[in-house]
Design an enzyme around this catalytic site. Structure first.
Site, PDB file in Angstrom:
ATOM      1  N   GLY A   8       0.842  -1.210   0.000  1.00 58.16           N
ATOM      2  CA  GLY A   8       0.000   0.000   0.000  1.00 58.16           C
ATOM      3  C   GLY A   8       0.867   1.245   0.000  1.00 58.16           C
ATOM      4  N   GLY A  11      -0.541   4.659  -1.219  1.00 60.71           N
ATOM      5  CA  GLY A  11      -1.732   5.198  -0.558  1.00 60.71           C
ATOM      6  C   GLY A  11      -1.428   6.391   0.332  1.00 60.71           C
ATOM      7  N   ARG A  37      -3.177   2.247  -7.494  1.00 60.63           N
ATOM      8  CA  ARG A  37      -2.874   3.674  -7.616  1.00 60.63           C
ATOM      9  C   ARG A  37      -1.466   3.855  -8.197  1.00 60.63           C
ATOM     10  NH1 ARG A  37      -4.585   8.284  -3.360  1.00 60.63           N
ATOM     11  NH2 ARG A  37      -5.408   6.598  -2.133  1.00 60.63           N
ATOM     12  N   ASP A  53      -0.538  -7.381  -6.669  1.00 62.50           N
ATOM     13  CA  ASP A  53      -1.851  -7.523  -6.026  1.00 62.50           C
ATOM     14  C   ASP A  53      -1.621  -8.246  -4.689  1.00 62.50           C
ATOM     15  OD1 ASP A  53      -4.407  -8.481  -5.200  1.00 62.50           O
ATOM     16  OD2 ASP A  53      -5.111  -8.421  -7.279  1.00 62.50           O
ATOM     17  N   ILE A  54      -2.204  -7.702  -3.628  1.00 60.50           N
ATOM     18  CA  ILE A  54      -1.962  -8.244  -2.287  1.00 60.50           C
ATOM     19  C   ILE A  54      -2.464  -9.693  -2.163  1.00 60.50           C
ATOM     20  CG2 ILE A  54      -4.107  -7.456  -1.145  1.00 60.50           C
ATOM     21  CD1 ILE A  54      -0.515  -7.172   0.221  1.00 60.50           C
ATOM     22  N   TYR A 142     -15.738  -2.824   7.145  1.00 59.85           N
ATOM     23  CA  TYR A 142     -14.363  -2.340   7.373  1.00 59.85           C
ATOM     24  C   TYR A 142     -13.956  -2.595   8.829  1.00 59.85           C
ATOM     25  CZ  TYR A 142     -10.633   1.233   7.848  1.00 59.85           C
ATOM     26  OH  TYR A 142      -9.470   1.913   8.098  1.00 59.85           O
ATOM     27  N   LYS A 146     -11.093  -4.954  10.552  1.00 60.75           N
ATOM     28  CA  LYS A 146     -10.050  -4.402  11.439  1.00 60.75           C
ATOM     29  C   LYS A 146      -9.992  -5.176  12.764  1.00 60.75           C
ATOM     30  CE  LYS A 146      -8.158  -1.348   8.824  1.00 60.75           C
ATOM     31  NZ  LYS A 146      -6.817  -1.605   8.295  1.00 60.75           N
TER      32      LYS A 146
HETATM   33  C1  AKB Z   1     -11.867   5.760   7.413  1.00 59.21           C
HETATM   34  O1  AKB Z   1     -12.492   6.818   7.588  1.00 59.21           O
HETATM   35  O2  AKB Z   1     -12.360   4.750   6.893  1.00 59.21           O
HETATM   36  C2  AKB Z   1     -10.446   5.694   7.924  1.00 59.21           C
HETATM   37  C3  AKB Z   1     -10.380   5.190   9.336  1.00 59.21           C
HETATM   38  C4  AKB Z   1     -10.786   6.056  10.435  1.00 59.21           C
HETATM   39  O3  AKB Z   1      -9.979   4.090   9.543  1.00 59.21           O
HETATM   40  N1  AKB Z   1      -9.823   6.963   7.811  1.00 59.21           N
END
Ligand code: AKB
Length: 318
Positions: A8, A11, A37, A53-54, A142, A146
């Site tokens: 990345g 990024g 990117r 590619d990851i 997301y 995480k």
């Molecule tokens: C997002 O907004 O998705 C990121 C985060 C806070 O992990 N910047």
């Protein structure tokens, strides 16, 4: 840290971490990996760069063995808003990518930095002074990647002895490369619009308070954590870290001190507002301060002054 691989690298974080690490450890010792990117000249011209590619584990393995890599900063991730649009792709890239990197780190004895996020918390988490150890029950894909990432990193450490370390980054503000589809992106976009149009239409409510950090502090955190003595690290994956906490209206007031004509209006995007409403307003980062002496430099006022200065030069030069 002698030979470093950054995934990345093109990024928002990677484009700033790569030059700092190249300066510190020598250009040839920092291998930048990007994919979608296009890399900027700085990344391309100051050291090794590969497009991979990851999800291509063999190609990553080749890079690690060819360059004798001992440390990986794994920054590839689909951010919160984009991930909500493509949940399966987010799982594929965020989780299968991390799983590839963890396996390679196990096989080739690499230390690993993984950027977790405030998104690893959810609506059941206490939003003020969010403790280091608390309820983690995110309701976004997301956030789920995480918190799963944190758990997987801990598992690889406990089960295989891989030296995994991570921080829960808040929203990151920077002027080099735009963030790619997060919920805290407004805090970057506002500066571009303030300088170009004197006006910004914000997609979050004026009172949406969230933790934030200026990029130089984020870069310092990643390097400092990876350089810390392993004996001191109790909460490896991942540490709450924050530098400031504000809402869009407060950021706009601070910008007005430099650009008095600046105005802000609000057209709320319900998807991003719901994501922001599920995140902490302010995290307690005492564990990071105690275990590896985390200490941010930039306040809201100092960040705004520096952002406006650096970004106006960048816009003039482009
Ligand atoms: C997002 O907004 O998705 C990121 C985060 C806070 O992990 N910047």
């Amino acid at each position: 840290m002698k030979k470093i691989l950054i995934t990345g690298a093109t990024g928002q974080i990677g484009s700033e971490l790569t030059p700092v690490l190249r300066k510190k450890f020598g250009s040839e010792n920092v291998i930048a990996v990007g994919h979608k990117r296009k890399p900027g000249r700085e990344i391309l011209e100051t050291g090794p760069y590969s497009s991979v590619d990851i999800r291509d584990k063999q190609a990553l393995q080749r890079l690690v063995t060819d360059h004798d890599v001992d440390t990986v900063f794994h920054l590839v991730s689909l951010l919160s808003a984009v991930a909500e649009e493509q949940p399966q792709r987010a799982w594929d890239i965020n989780m299968n990518g991390l799983s590839n990197i963890l396996e390679i780190s196990r096989e080739y004895h690499c230390a690993l930095f993984f950027p977790s996020s405030i998104a690893a918390f959810g609506p059941l988490t206490p939003p003020d002074n969010t403790p280091q150890d608390t309820i983690q029950h995110p309701n976004t894909i997301y956030g789920i990647t995480k918190v799963s990432g944190e758990l997987l990193c801990d598992y690889y450490h406990r089960r295989f002895g891989v030296d995994t370390r991570s921080v829960r980054f808040p929203g990151l503000i920077s002027h080099k490369v735009l963030p790619g589809g997060g919920t805290t992106d407004y805090a970057v976009h506002i500066f571009y619009h303030a300088l170009k149009d004197n006006h910004y239409t914000c997609f979050l409510r004026s009172d949406t308070q969230l933790d934030m950090m200026y990029m130089p502090d984020a870069i310092q955190a990643a390097i400092q954590l990876m350089e810390s003595d392993r004996e001191g690290l109790i909460h490896r994956n991942g540490y709450n870290i924050t530098a400031m906490s504000f809402a869009p209206a407060q950021l706009a007031e601070e910008i007005k001190k430099h650009i008095p004509d600046f105005t802000i209006s609000y057209t709320v995007d319900p998807v991003r507002q719901a994501i922001a409403d599920s995140w902490p307003r302010h995290m307690d980062d005492r564990s990071a301060r105690k275990e590896w002496q985390w200490a941010p430099q930039y306040t809201l006022a100092a960040m705004v002054e520096d952002m406006l200065d650096k970004l106006s030069h960048r816009i003039k030069a482009s």
